[in-house]
Scaffold this motif. Structure first.
Motif, PDB file in Angstrom:
ATOM      1  N   GLN A  55     102.580  50.920  93.385  1.00 26.92           N
ATOM      2  CA  GLN A  55     102.959  52.372  92.860  1.00 26.92           C
ATOM      3  C   GLN A  55     102.540  52.327  91.477  1.00 26.92           C
ATOM      4  O   GLN A  55     102.174  53.576  91.265  1.00 26.92           O
ATOM      5  CB  GLN A  55     104.659  52.364  92.999  1.00 26.92           C
ATOM      6  N   GLN A  59      98.620  54.813  88.721  1.00 26.67           N
ATOM      7  CA  GLN A  59      99.237  55.675  87.672  1.00 26.67           C
ATOM      8  C   GLN A  59      98.778  55.285  86.213  1.00 26.67           C
ATOM      9  O   GLN A  59      98.960  55.998  85.300  1.00 26.67           O
ATOM     10  CB  GLN A  59     100.729  55.598  87.708  1.00 26.67           C
ATOM     11  N   LYS A 113     104.515  62.663  83.432  1.00 27.25           N
ATOM     12  CA  LYS A 113     103.926  62.507  84.633  1.00 27.25           C
ATOM     13  C   LYS A 113     104.935  62.873  85.916  1.00 27.25           C
ATOM     14  O   LYS A 113     104.658  63.414  86.971  1.00 27.25           O
ATOM     15  CB  LYS A 113     103.486  60.977  84.849  1.00 27.25           C
ATOM     16  N   SER A 114     106.187  62.284  85.603  1.00 31.41           N
ATOM     17  CA  SER A 114     107.200  62.673  86.794  1.00 31.41           C
ATOM     18  C   SER A 114     107.336  64.036  86.796  1.00 31.41           C
ATOM     19  O   SER A 114     107.546  64.849  88.167  1.00 31.41           O
ATOM     20  CB  SER A 114     108.299  61.933  86.364  1.00 31.41           C
ATOM     21  N   GLN A 155     104.318  65.781  88.736  1.00 30.26           N
ATOM     22  CA  GLN A 155     104.380  65.476  90.202  1.00 30.26           C
ATOM     23  C   GLN A 155     105.355  66.465  90.778  1.00 30.26           C
ATOM     24  O   GLN A 155     105.034  66.816  91.874  1.00 30.26           O
ATOM     25  CB  GLN A 155     104.912  63.931  90.474  1.00 30.26           C
TER      26      GLN A 155
END
Ligand SMILES: [Zn+2]
Length: 473
Positions: free
Chosen positions: A49, A53, A459-460, A463
């Motif tokens: 995961q 990233q 980034k979260s 998304q």
């Protein structure tokens, strides 16, 4: 989809029960092997995961990169072994028994234990824990199951630290999951993997030293508050001039300390940190063995780096205090205070402007004397839907936002966008502008050194915005 996470929790819980019921070494070993198999699966899943990233500069040491470190054992100064991983487990071999410093993550603990015991057989008599964070104490229960008489040594404030982290676990867990969606939905609640429940046999209070000799090797457990918390304990081997530092220096050595944590937790006192640094600089270590990443060797370099961390921390503290006394606003100080070039340390973990705010509010609390509204729970955000109507709906607000984005002012743009979205949460143009603002912020954050918490948060949010836009399309 992540059912095996649950399997791991159940199995690790079962491991404890099975061991005590069976009461045999064979039962324990079988359960350790099962825990290892599932733990390895978990580590591999997380690495998969994280890998895509990582920023283009993945060759550079970043906190996210910790998840890509393979578990293996290496050796230093003859008698010091290390099991690597997200966090390290160290073992010091002596003729009278072995000592552990930190025990890693619970998902990697069984593998750490097997590899270390293979490389350095013999009883474990001492377990020194650097602080109460889960990535440092996760293996303690695995080791204690085999060595129930191993003495646990920790800071006198370890238990209080463990207690508040456990009491607020659901709160911190949900925040961490937002930042790191690969985490299991719920923390394991029983068994070896469950957080908490450790009671130190020796508690070392600030201002004291716990000295002992084991098999001819001298050890000094030294309280070093500040850094990652007030329950930091480091271990000094005076004969070998080796310093086991836990998280005292943070994951990136040298770096600006992380006084403020985005995921929550208590503020870390910079004054205590400077005093602890003074104490450790005076030791003049030849080797620092941190609980994340690799040992660093060389007295001259170590002392210079520690001194830079000490001076940078003191500088940020003193500049903030001076600004407060000069009547400057917190926001002005967050913008203005910069490290002098000779102290320009990495902000990959601790971010300067957030430290400034942490220091300000540590001393003067959250009431900034700017407005009466600060004192009450009604927030300006509560009024956004009405503000959006007043300003003629989302359209003009989004136009303002784009203006700011064109001027390279993503922070201001985000305010306009949030007002627009409060009126019309699904507005596609507003979501698109938010995506742009977040990307600008991320680009800036990466250019400024890629603070792990800031880029993780952005980034979260990117998304989540992409998902919202996908749902619109
Ligand atoms: Zn850590």
């Amino acid at each position: 989809m992540r059912n095996w996470w649950k399997g791991l929790a159940v199995l690790l819980a079962g491991a404890t029960g099975g061991y005590f019921m069976a009461g045999t070494d064979l039962g324990r070993v079988l359960e350790e092997r099962q825990a290892e198999a599932l733990g390895s699966l978990a580590s591999r899943y997380v690495a998969e995961q994280v890998r895509p990233q990582l920023d283009a500069s993945a060759a550079v040491k970043t906190v996210a990169g910790l998840n890509l470190i393979e578990v293996e054992v290496d050796r230093f100064q003859g008698n010091i072994l290390r099991a690597t991983g997200v966090a390290n487990t160290y073992l010091v071999q002596t003729p009278a028994g072995n000592l552990l410093f930190d025990t890693g993550l619970s998902t990697q603990a069984a593998q750490h234990k097997r590899l270390l015991q293979k490389a350095a057989p013999g009883p474990v008599t001492h377990i020194v824990l650097s602080h109460s964070h889960a990535d440092h104490i996760g293996g303690a229960k695995f080791w204690r199951a085999e060595f129930p008489n191993a003495q646990i040594i920790a800071h006198a404030k370890f238990r209080a630290g463990q207690q508040y982290l456990k009491a607020l676990q659901p709160h911190f867990w949900s925040r961490n999951r937002l930042l790191y969606p690969f985490m299991p939905e719920e923390p394991p609640e029983s068994g070896f993997a469950a957080y908490g429940g450790l009671t130190p046999d020796v508690e070392v209070a600030d201002g004291t030293v716990h000295r002992f000799i084991l098999g001819g090797v001298a050890f000094e457990a030294l309280p070093a508050p500040g850094a990652e918390g007030e329950d930091n304990l480091v271990l000094w081997l005076p004969q070998q001039r080796a310093l086991f530092s836990g998280d005292f220096f943070g994951p990136l050595f040298p770096m600006l300390p992380n006084l403020f944590t985005l995921r929550g937790e208590k503020f870390r006192d910079p004054v205590a940190y400077v005093a602890s640094l003074d104490r450790l600089i005076a030791l003049r270590p030849q080797m620092v063995l941190p609980s994340h990443f690799d040992p660093v060797v060389g007295e001259e370099r170590l002392v210079a780096d520690m001194q830079a961390m000490r001076d940078a921390t003191a500088y940020v503290h003193d500049q903030t205090v001076a600004g407060m006394n000069a009547g400057k606003s917190l926001w002005a100080l967050m913008r203005e205070i910069e490290l002098p070039p000779e102290l320009a340390l990495s902000q990959g973990h601790g971010k300067l402007s957030w430290n400034v705010r942490g220091i300000w509010e540590h001393y003067s609390t959250w009431f900034h004397f700017e407005s009466t509204t600060e004192l009450y729970p009604t927030q300006v955000r509560d009024l956004y839907p009405e503000l959006a109507t007043l300003s003629g709906g989302a359209g003009p607000l989004i136009a303002k936002a784009w203006q700011r984005l064109d001027q390279g002012q993503p922070e201001a743009a985000l305010h306009f966008i949030e007002i627009a979205l409060a009126g019309e949460p699904q507005n596609e143009a507003a979501l698109q502008a938010r995506l742009d603002a977040l990307r600008q912020l991320l680009q800036r954050a990466v250019a400024e050194g890629g603070n792990h918490s800031e880029t993780g948060w952005l980034k979260s949010r990117i998304q989540a915005t992409e998902q919202a836009l996908g749902a619109e399309a």
